[in-house]
Design a protein around this motif. Structure first.
Motif, PDB file in Angstrom:
ATOM      1  N   THR A   1      -6.744  12.300  45.212  1.00  0.00           N
ATOM      2  CA  THR A   1      -7.360  13.486  44.689  1.00  0.00           C
ATOM      3  C   THR A   1      -6.106  14.721  44.571  1.00  0.00           C
ATOM      4  O   THR A   1      -5.550  14.737  45.553  1.00  0.00           O
ATOM      5  CB  THR A   1      -8.517  14.061  45.271  1.00  0.00           C
ATOM      6  OG1 THR A   1      -9.218  13.031  45.269  1.00  0.00           O
ATOM      7  CG2 THR A   1      -8.944  15.346  44.723  1.00  0.00           C
TER       8      THR A   1
ATOM      9  N   TYR B   1      -5.802   7.381  51.677  1.00  0.00           N
ATOM     10  CA  TYR B   1      -7.129   7.369  51.284  1.00  0.00           C
ATOM     11  C   TYR B   1      -7.431   6.001  50.698  1.00  0.00           C
ATOM     12  O   TYR B   1      -6.816   5.618  49.519  1.00  0.00           O
ATOM     13  CB  TYR B   1      -7.523   8.505  50.255  1.00  0.00           C
ATOM     14  CG  TYR B   1      -7.002   9.841  50.750  1.00  0.00           C
ATOM     15  CD1 TYR B   1      -6.023  10.652  50.307  1.00  0.00           C
ATOM     16  CD2 TYR B   1      -7.994  10.464  51.734  1.00  0.00           C
ATOM     17  CE1 TYR B   1      -5.786  11.907  50.915  1.00  0.00           C
ATOM     18  CE2 TYR B   1      -7.933  11.508  52.275  1.00  0.00           C
ATOM     19  CZ  TYR B   1      -6.651  12.293  51.929  1.00  0.00           C
ATOM     20  OH  TYR B   1      -6.385  13.521  52.454  1.00  0.00           O
ATOM     21  N   HIS B   2      -7.944   5.206  51.220  1.00  0.00           N
ATOM     22  CA  HIS B   2      -8.495   3.728  50.633  1.00  0.00           C
ATOM     23  C   HIS B   2      -9.443   4.029  49.467  1.00  0.00           C
ATOM     24  O   HIS B   2     -10.337   4.732  49.579  1.00  0.00           O
ATOM     25  CB  HIS B   2      -8.874   2.950  51.794  1.00  0.00           C
ATOM     26  CG  HIS B   2      -9.310   1.604  51.305  1.00  0.00           C
ATOM     27  ND1 HIS B   2      -8.738   0.682  50.914  1.00  0.00           N
ATOM     28  CD2 HIS B   2     -10.597   1.113  51.230  1.00  0.00           C
ATOM     29  CE1 HIS B   2      -9.352  -0.209  50.375  1.00  0.00           C
ATOM     30  NE2 HIS B   2     -10.696  -0.032  50.637  1.00  0.00           N
TER      31      HIS B   2
ATOM     32  N   VAL C   1      -7.692  22.761  47.368  1.00  0.00           N
ATOM     33  CA  VAL C   1      -7.330  24.129  47.519  1.00  0.00           C
ATOM     34  C   VAL C   1      -8.013  24.809  48.538  1.00  0.00           C
ATOM     35  O   VAL C   1      -9.241  24.597  48.895  1.00  0.00           O
ATOM     36  CB  VAL C   1      -7.735  24.817  46.070  1.00  0.00           C
ATOM     37  CG1 VAL C   1      -7.505  26.513  46.201  1.00  0.00           C
ATOM     38  CG2 VAL C   1      -7.018  24.257  44.856  1.00  0.00           C
TER      39      VAL C   1
ATOM     40  N   ASN D   1     -13.988  20.008  45.112  1.00  0.00           N
ATOM     41  CA  ASN D   1     -14.224  20.588  46.658  1.00  0.00           C
ATOM     42  C   ASN D   1     -12.947  21.440  46.901  1.00  0.00           C
ATOM     43  O   ASN D   1     -11.860  21.302  46.564  1.00  0.00           O
ATOM     44  CB  ASN D   1     -14.343  19.474  47.634  1.00  0.00           C
ATOM     45  CG  ASN D   1     -15.714  18.718  47.612  1.00  0.00           C
ATOM     46  OD1 ASN D   1     -16.494  19.028  46.655  1.00  0.00           O
ATOM     47  ND2 ASN D   1     -15.988  17.881  48.481  1.00  0.00           N
ATOM     48  N   LEU D   2     -13.307  22.459  47.752  1.00  0.00           N
ATOM     49  CA  LEU D   2     -12.295  23.312  48.130  1.00  0.00           C
ATOM     50  C   LEU D   2     -12.687  24.130  49.364  1.00  0.00           C
ATOM     51  O   LEU D   2     -13.887  23.978  49.822  1.00  0.00           O
ATOM     52  CB  LEU D   2     -11.931  24.613  47.121  1.00  0.00           C
ATOM     53  CG  LEU D   2     -13.064  25.512  46.700  1.00  0.00           C
ATOM     54  CD1 LEU D   2     -12.134  26.567  46.093  1.00  0.00           C
ATOM     55  CD2 LEU D   2     -14.152  25.284  46.016  1.00  0.00           C
TER      56      LEU D   2
ATOM     57  N   ARG E   1     -11.193   9.149  48.597  1.00  0.00           N
ATOM     58  CA  ARG E   1     -10.340  10.350  48.201  1.00  0.00           C
ATOM     59  C   ARG E   1     -11.483  11.392  48.253  1.00  0.00           C
ATOM     60  O   ARG E   1     -12.604  11.366  47.895  1.00  0.00           O
ATOM     61  CB  ARG E   1      -9.977  10.181  46.794  1.00  0.00           C
ATOM     62  CG  ARG E   1      -8.885   8.957  46.589  1.00  0.00           C
ATOM     63  CD  ARG E   1      -8.567   8.721  45.074  1.00  0.00           C
ATOM     64  NE  ARG E   1      -9.824   8.348  44.354  1.00  0.00           N
ATOM     65  CZ  ARG E   1     -10.214   8.776  43.443  1.00  0.00           C
ATOM     66  NH1 ARG E   1      -9.392   9.725  42.700  1.00  0.00           N
ATOM     67  NH2 ARG E   1     -11.097   8.423  42.699  1.00  0.00           N
ATOM     68  N   PRO E   2     -11.042  12.696  48.850  1.00  0.00           N
ATOM     69  CA  PRO E   2     -11.637  13.905  48.710  1.00  0.00           C
ATOM     70  C   PRO E   2     -12.695  14.101  47.317  1.00  0.00           C
ATOM     71  O   PRO E   2     -11.626  13.827  46.461  1.00  0.00           O
ATOM     72  CB  PRO E   2     -10.925  15.050  49.144  1.00  0.00           C
ATOM     73  CG  PRO E   2      -9.586  14.353  49.694  1.00  0.00           C
ATOM     74  CD  PRO E   2      -9.439  13.093  49.157  1.00  0.00           C
ATOM     75  N   THR E   3     -13.655  14.616  47.170  1.00  0.00           N
ATOM     76  CA  THR E   3     -14.347  14.697  45.959  1.00  0.00           C
ATOM     77  C   THR E   3     -13.603  15.859  45.405  1.00  0.00           C
ATOM     78  O   THR E   3     -13.427  16.958  45.833  1.00  0.00           O
ATOM     79  CB  THR E   3     -15.909  15.046  46.162  1.00  0.00           C
ATOM     80  OG1 THR E   3     -16.338  14.088  46.922  1.00  0.00           O
ATOM     81  CG2 THR E   3     -16.695  15.254  44.984  1.00  0.00           C
ATOM     82  N   PRO E   4     -13.158  15.550  44.049  1.00  0.00           N
ATOM     83  CA  PRO E   4     -12.557  16.369  43.197  1.00  0.00           C
ATOM     84  C   PRO E   4     -13.425  17.612  42.926  1.00  0.00           C
ATOM     85  O   PRO E   4     -14.706  17.378  42.682  1.00  0.00           O
ATOM     86  CB  PRO E   4     -12.217  15.905  41.752  1.00  0.00           C
ATOM     87  CG  PRO E   4     -12.075  14.423  42.286  1.00  0.00           C
ATOM     88  CD  PRO E   4     -13.334  14.206  43.346  1.00  0.00           C
TER      89      PRO E   4
END
Lengths: 306, 103
Positions: free
Chosen positions: A196, B24-25, A99, B64-65, B59-62
């Motif tokens: 994600t 994202y591997h 976001v 995060n924004l 994968r981007p850390t869930p």
């Protein structure tokens, strides 16, 4: 025979002889009734009731998966002095589906309309999701006091307030993607993970297995897990001996049969839904160190899900 | 767009796909210790699957924004239950693992 005077007694040279010209009829008499409704042209009420104070913050959120996306934000505001102010600015949201929140204070006045648009004409529905809300207080920790709308942006589809009805992220069709996955090392299985903030509906999955000369009977199974727990596993595919290359295809067709000796067609459950962190994996009985899977090529329907 | 090889699992992949979207591997969770056979095809050691060490997950850390263009995380506000405030924090991935090499 008519005299010259008689011939031209009318209104012009071609008037009918002997016909007296009529007297000037004057202006037409209005015979319709006057409207009963009268309209004001001064001291008008605003077009809507969204009033922004000096402390109100306009916040818009965007989650995006398309690289190079540029979002434009335009608004019109009726100011206290009666003038209409137009504001516009743009920004680049990241493409990792996280976001991106942007805040600004438009100042005091009535909001007339707001538009959030994806500037990239290549944007397809399912790639960029936006939302508009109003906060009060501190930008970093303000309280949401109003929600305007949310929905997907696309090349020709803008998010417009007060017109666009709110839409949830997983409403409607998603974005169809063809993905080339990781080529595993020799002797390793395939493993693909949902990114994600994404939701996938798997449509088809394909790979190729080339077996080494080591004598063994391999059998490939496709399965889904949630990152830890097995959720579903299909029936074992056809056997594959040493020194062979075979294409393995899965889809949600209801058949499960080999087509040719070098191509196997297998079924998985209808329209599997996989959310962030879920995995698509192979499990191969008697996989040998020299066996090699190709990079899987698969098609998914994708939505943003934050 | 570049091609990489994961140090932990040996998998190779492109970081950006032809459709312009990032890939994202994430390593498979296990590595196979393959069965061994003698010349006659008799099984000597059975196959064993063990957890992969140093697994990488790009994968981007869930959670995060980005707030006004700055990478941030949401931290619960200890003084107001249910509310959060945003703290600047560099973007992270789920697991760096053993890293990757460009090929």
């Amino acid at each position: 025979m008519a005299t010259e005077q008689e011939r031209n007694r009318g209104l012009g040279a071609y008037s009918t002889p002997g016909v007296d010209p009529k007297a000037d009829p004057g202006l037409a008499k209005i015979i319709t009734s006057a409207p009963e409704v009268k309209f004001r042209f001064h001291d008008l009420d605003p077009a809507n009731n969204l009033y922004m104070t000096r402390d109100d913050i306009f916040q818009f959120d965007i989650a995006n998966s398309l690289a190079g996306q540029f979002a434009g934000f335009d608004y019109r505001q009726l100011q206290p002095d009666g003038s209409i102010h137009r504001g516009a600015f743009g920004f680049f949201p990241t493409s990792d589906r996280l976001v991106n929140t942007f805040n600004f204070i438009p100042g005091e006045g009535f909001m007339l309309n707001v538009v959030l648009a994806a500037q990239s004409n290549a944007t397809k529905r399912g790639q960029t999701f936006g939302g508009l809300r109003i906060k009060y207080g501190n930008i970093a920790s303000g309280q949401t006091v109003g929600f305007l709308t949310c929905g997907y942006l696309a090349g020709t589809l803008n998010l417009v307030w007060p017109i666009s009805p709110p839409a949830y992220q997983t409403d409607g069709p998603g974005f169809i993607r063809s993905i080339t996955g990781t080529t595993p090392a020799a002797g390793a299985e395939i493993s693909e993970t949902v990114p994600t903030n994404a939701r996938w509906r798997l449509r088809m999955f394909r790979t190729n297995l080339v077996t080494s000369a080591t004598v063994a009977t391999r059998t490939t199974t496709l399965f889904f897990d949630d990152g830890a727990n097995l959720l579903w596993q299909n029936t074992q595919g056809p056997t594959q001996a040493a020194s062979l290359g075979q294409s393995l295809d899965w889809s949600d067709l209801s058949i499960d049969s080999p087509v040719t000796a070098s191509n196997a067609l297998m079924a998985f459950m209808p329209q599997p839904i996989l959310t962030a962190g879920y995995r698509i994996r192979t499990s191969t009985v008697n996989l040998q160190a020299g066996d090699q899977y190709s990079a899987p090529q698969y098609q998914v329907e994708e939505w943003i899900e934050t | 767009m570049a091609k990489f090889k994961c140090v932990a699992c040996g998998g190779t992949y492109d970081d950006v796909l032809p459709d312009g979207m990032a890939y994202y591997h994430a390593c498979p969770p296990e590595v196979i210790q393959h069965a061994t056979f003698d010349n006659a095809g008799k099984l000597l050691t059975p196959e064993k699957r063990v957890p992969l060490e140093g697994a990488r997950d790009e994968r981007p850390t869930p959670g995060n924004l980005y707030v006004d263009g700055k990478s941030s995380i949401a931290v619960p506000n200890p003084e107001e239950r249910g509310k959060v405030f945003f703290v600047e924090s560099p973007p992270t991935i789920v697991s760096e693992g053993k890293g990757r090499t460009k090929i």
